[in-house]
Write a protein that holds these residues in place. Structure first.
Motif, PDB file in Angstrom:
ATOM      1  N   VAL A 113       8.869   7.106   2.949  1.00  0.00           N
ATOM      2  CA  VAL A 113       7.692   7.757   3.518  1.00  0.00           C
ATOM      3  C   VAL A 113       8.098   8.372   4.854  1.00  0.00           C
ATOM      4  O   VAL A 113       8.151   7.685   5.878  1.00  0.00           O
ATOM      5  CB  VAL A 113       6.535   6.752   3.718  1.00  0.00           C
ATOM      6  CG1 VAL A 113       5.278   7.494   4.177  1.00  0.00           C
ATOM      7  CG2 VAL A 113       6.246   5.984   2.443  1.00  0.00           C
TER       8      VAL A 113
ATOM      9  N   VAL B 269       7.789  10.917   8.241  1.00  0.00           N
ATOM     10  CA  VAL B 269       6.670  11.088   9.172  1.00  0.00           C
ATOM     11  C   VAL B 269       5.649  12.077   8.622  1.00  0.00           C
ATOM     12  O   VAL B 269       4.440  11.844   8.686  1.00  0.00           O
ATOM     13  CB  VAL B 269       7.185  11.539  10.559  1.00  0.00           C
ATOM     14  CG1 VAL B 269       6.007  11.922  11.460  1.00  0.00           C
ATOM     15  CG2 VAL B 269       8.002  10.440  11.214  1.00  0.00           C
TER      16      VAL B 269
ATOM     17  N   GLN C 107       3.128  10.483   6.172  1.00  0.00           N
ATOM     18  CA  GLN C 107       2.455   9.228   6.488  1.00  0.00           C
ATOM     19  C   GLN C 107       0.947   9.360   6.587  1.00  0.00           C
ATOM     20  O   GLN C 107       0.216   8.400   6.324  1.00  0.00           O
ATOM     21  CB  GLN C 107       3.045   8.636   7.776  1.00  0.00           C
ATOM     22  CG  GLN C 107       4.474   8.151   7.576  1.00  0.00           C
ATOM     23  CD  GLN C 107       5.088   7.515   8.806  1.00  0.00           C
ATOM     24  OE1 GLN C 107       4.421   7.310   9.826  1.00  0.00           O
ATOM     25  NE2 GLN C 107       6.369   7.195   8.729  1.00  0.00           N
TER      26      GLN C 107
ATOM     27  N   TYR D  69      -0.366   8.708   3.182  1.00  0.00           N
ATOM     28  CA  TYR D  69       0.072   7.504   2.478  1.00  0.00           C
ATOM     29  C   TYR D  69      -1.069   6.518   2.262  1.00  0.00           C
ATOM     30  O   TYR D  69      -1.125   5.844   1.230  1.00  0.00           O
ATOM     31  CB  TYR D  69       1.202   6.825   3.249  1.00  0.00           C
ATOM     32  CG  TYR D  69       1.754   5.610   2.531  1.00  0.00           C
ATOM     33  CD1 TYR D  69       2.582   5.748   1.432  1.00  0.00           C
ATOM     34  CD2 TYR D  69       1.431   4.319   2.944  1.00  0.00           C
ATOM     35  CE1 TYR D  69       3.081   4.649   0.755  1.00  0.00           C
ATOM     36  CE2 TYR D  69       1.920   3.209   2.272  1.00  0.00           C
ATOM     37  CZ  TYR D  69       2.743   3.381   1.181  1.00  0.00           C
ATOM     38  OH  TYR D  69       3.223   2.287   0.510  1.00  0.00           O
TER      39      TYR D  69
ATOM     40  N   TYR E 134      -0.915   5.567  -1.517  1.00  0.00           N
ATOM     41  CA  TYR E 134       0.054   4.505  -1.771  1.00  0.00           C
ATOM     42  C   TYR E 134      -0.061   3.914  -3.177  1.00  0.00           C
ATOM     43  O   TYR E 134       0.925   3.397  -3.723  1.00  0.00           O
ATOM     44  CB  TYR E 134      -0.076   3.387  -0.723  1.00  0.00           C
ATOM     45  CG  TYR E 134      -1.293   2.507  -0.883  1.00  0.00           C
ATOM     46  CD1 TYR E 134      -1.233   1.313  -1.594  1.00  0.00           C
ATOM     47  CD2 TYR E 134      -2.510   2.861  -0.312  1.00  0.00           C
ATOM     48  CE1 TYR E 134      -2.351   0.507  -1.747  1.00  0.00           C
ATOM     49  CE2 TYR E 134      -3.627   2.068  -0.458  1.00  0.00           C
ATOM     50  CZ  TYR E 134      -3.546   0.893  -1.165  1.00  0.00           C
ATOM     51  OH  TYR E 134      -4.649   0.101  -1.323  1.00  0.00           O
TER      52      TYR E 134
ATOM     53  N   PHE F  82      10.369   3.537   5.481  1.00  0.00           N
ATOM     54  CA  PHE F  82       9.453   4.285   6.335  1.00  0.00           C
ATOM     55  C   PHE F  82      10.232   4.866   7.515  1.00  0.00           C
ATOM     56  O   PHE F  82      11.076   4.179   8.111  1.00  0.00           O
ATOM     57  CB  PHE F  82       8.336   3.381   6.864  1.00  0.00           C
ATOM     58  CG  PHE F  82       7.479   2.771   5.794  1.00  0.00           C
ATOM     59  CD1 PHE F  82       6.297   3.371   5.405  1.00  0.00           C
ATOM     60  CD2 PHE F  82       7.867   1.595   5.150  1.00  0.00           C
ATOM     61  CE1 PHE F  82       5.506   2.808   4.407  1.00  0.00           C
ATOM     62  CE2 PHE F  82       7.085   1.024   4.156  1.00  0.00           C
ATOM     63  CZ  PHE F  82       5.902   1.644   3.786  1.00  0.00           C
TER      64      PHE F  82
ATOM     65  N   SER G 165       8.248   6.648  13.920  1.00  0.00           N
ATOM     66  CA  SER G 165       7.897   7.726  14.835  1.00  0.00           C
ATOM     67  C   SER G 165       7.449   7.141  16.169  1.00  0.00           C
ATOM     68  O   SER G 165       6.748   6.129  16.212  1.00  0.00           O
ATOM     69  CB  SER G 165       6.785   8.587  14.234  1.00  0.00           C
ATOM     70  OG  SER G 165       6.381   9.596  15.139  1.00  0.00           O
TER      71      SER G 165
ATOM     72  N   VAL H  29       0.475  -1.665   6.702  1.00  0.00           N
ATOM     73  CA  VAL H  29      -0.340  -0.503   6.336  1.00  0.00           C
ATOM     74  C   VAL H  29      -1.796  -0.897   6.517  1.00  0.00           C
ATOM     75  O   VAL H  29      -2.348  -1.689   5.756  1.00  0.00           O
ATOM     76  CB  VAL H  29      -0.057  -0.053   4.895  1.00  0.00           C
ATOM     77  CG1 VAL H  29      -0.847   1.218   4.589  1.00  0.00           C
ATOM     78  CG2 VAL H  29       1.438   0.200   4.700  1.00  0.00           C
TER      79      VAL H  29
ATOM     80  N   GLY I 202      -3.459   3.219   9.643  1.00  0.00           N
ATOM     81  CA  GLY I 202      -2.329   3.779   8.907  1.00  0.00           C
ATOM     82  C   GLY I 202      -1.103   2.877   8.994  1.00  0.00           C
ATOM     83  O   GLY I 202      -1.213   1.651   9.013  1.00  0.00           O
ATOM     84  N   ILE I 203       0.072   3.480   9.069  1.00  0.00           N
ATOM     85  CA  ILE I 203       1.333   2.737   9.076  1.00  0.00           C
ATOM     86  C   ILE I 203       1.654   2.277  10.490  1.00  0.00           C
ATOM     87  O   ILE I 203       1.755   3.085  11.420  1.00  0.00           O
ATOM     88  CB  ILE I 203       2.464   3.608   8.514  1.00  0.00           C
ATOM     89  CG1 ILE I 203       2.178   3.951   7.056  1.00  0.00           C
ATOM     90  CG2 ILE I 203       3.810   2.895   8.637  1.00  0.00           C
ATOM     91  CD1 ILE I 203       3.111   4.982   6.456  1.00  0.00           C
TER      92      ILE I 203
END
Length: 252
Positions: free
Chosen positions: A111, A113, A116, A119, A123, A150, A153, A197, A202-203
């Motif tokens: 995944v 940036v 993301q 995602y 997912y 992943f 970032s 997640v 988000g991530i």
């Protein structure tokens, strides 16, 4: 007269770990156009020329030579040619391939940036996952399970003074923790970094400093020493959709 079947483009992209998203960007077309190529039995010369030029390949590699030999097999990124590039076993676990005594290669969905933001909704979507690029790692032992990579970032996990640091651009590969294990203590003594997640955030890449089983609360911390910018904070485990324990970090 040559017949250029779009299905062979799909096979070529899959074998080389190129997602539909990446292919569309390189070809300068929409993703739906790439899917249309897959379903076309006889592509035009203009389309074929654009594909081989933009993907830096040859007609033989994609469509095979005139004597019907199979295209040359090539895998992109940091993978070596392993023959069968399927990254999953039949039961859904990631596939490990022994490349030398005690050394194994594994392919995972990555995944990046740019993907993301989508995602969180994608997912569980098989088609979305299939479009993601592939990432390959080498390990000296393996544990069966479902893995994913992943791209990190930002600098919240950057701290050059410790080995666990994950600076901007790091590719973090994690093994997914099954949901039925979430009510138990999440062990982090060997691999202290986690990818979480979250339903709204988000991530999130963090370390877990505390876990309260009674309240279902996790206390997360960043590795960046600037605690004014990156203070510890709590989340509820019920607000998570996936948990990955990071088992390998690679700075690209």
């Amino acid at each position: 007269m040559s017949v250029y079947q779009g299905e062979k483009i799909k096979t070529y992209l899959s074998k080389n770990g190129v997602s539909v998203i990446e292919a569309a960007k390189k070809l300068g077309v929409a993703r739906n156009t790439v899917y249309q190529y897959f379903r076309t039995d006889n592509l035009t010369r203009e389309v074929v020329t654009n594909i081989v030029t933009k993907l830096n390949t040859t007609e033989e590699e994609i469509f095979g030579s005139s004597d019907n030999k199979s295209p040359v097999k090539r895998i992109n990124q940091n993978a070596r040619d392993l023959g069968d590039v399927t990254i999953y076993e039949e039961d859904g676990d990631n596939k490990f391939t022994e490349i030398s005594p005690g050394r194994y290669r594994m392919g995972v969905d990555l995944v990046p940036v740019y993907a993301q933001a989508g995602y969180l909704t994608g997912y569980a979507d098989k088609e979305y996952i299939e479009e993601l690029p592939k990432h390959y790692i080498t390990v000296d032992r393996f544990v069966r399970g479902k893995y994913m990579a992943f791209e990190i970032s930002g600098d919240s996990m950057d701290n050059g003074d410790i080995k666990e640091a994950m600076p901007h651009g790091t590719i973090a590969t994690g093994r997914e923790v099954k949901r039925e294990l979430w009510s138990s203590k999440l062990h982090n003594h060997q691999w202290p970094n986690w990818i979480l997640v979250h339903k709204t955030e988000g991530i999130v890449a963090k370390q877990i400093t505390k876990q309260c089983l009674e309240t279902g609360t996790l206390t997360l911390r960043s590795l960046n020493p600037d605690k004014d910018r990156y203070p510890d904070f709590d989340i509820q485990i019920d607000d998570l959709v996936q948990i990955f324990n990071v088992v390998k970090r690679e700075l690209q």
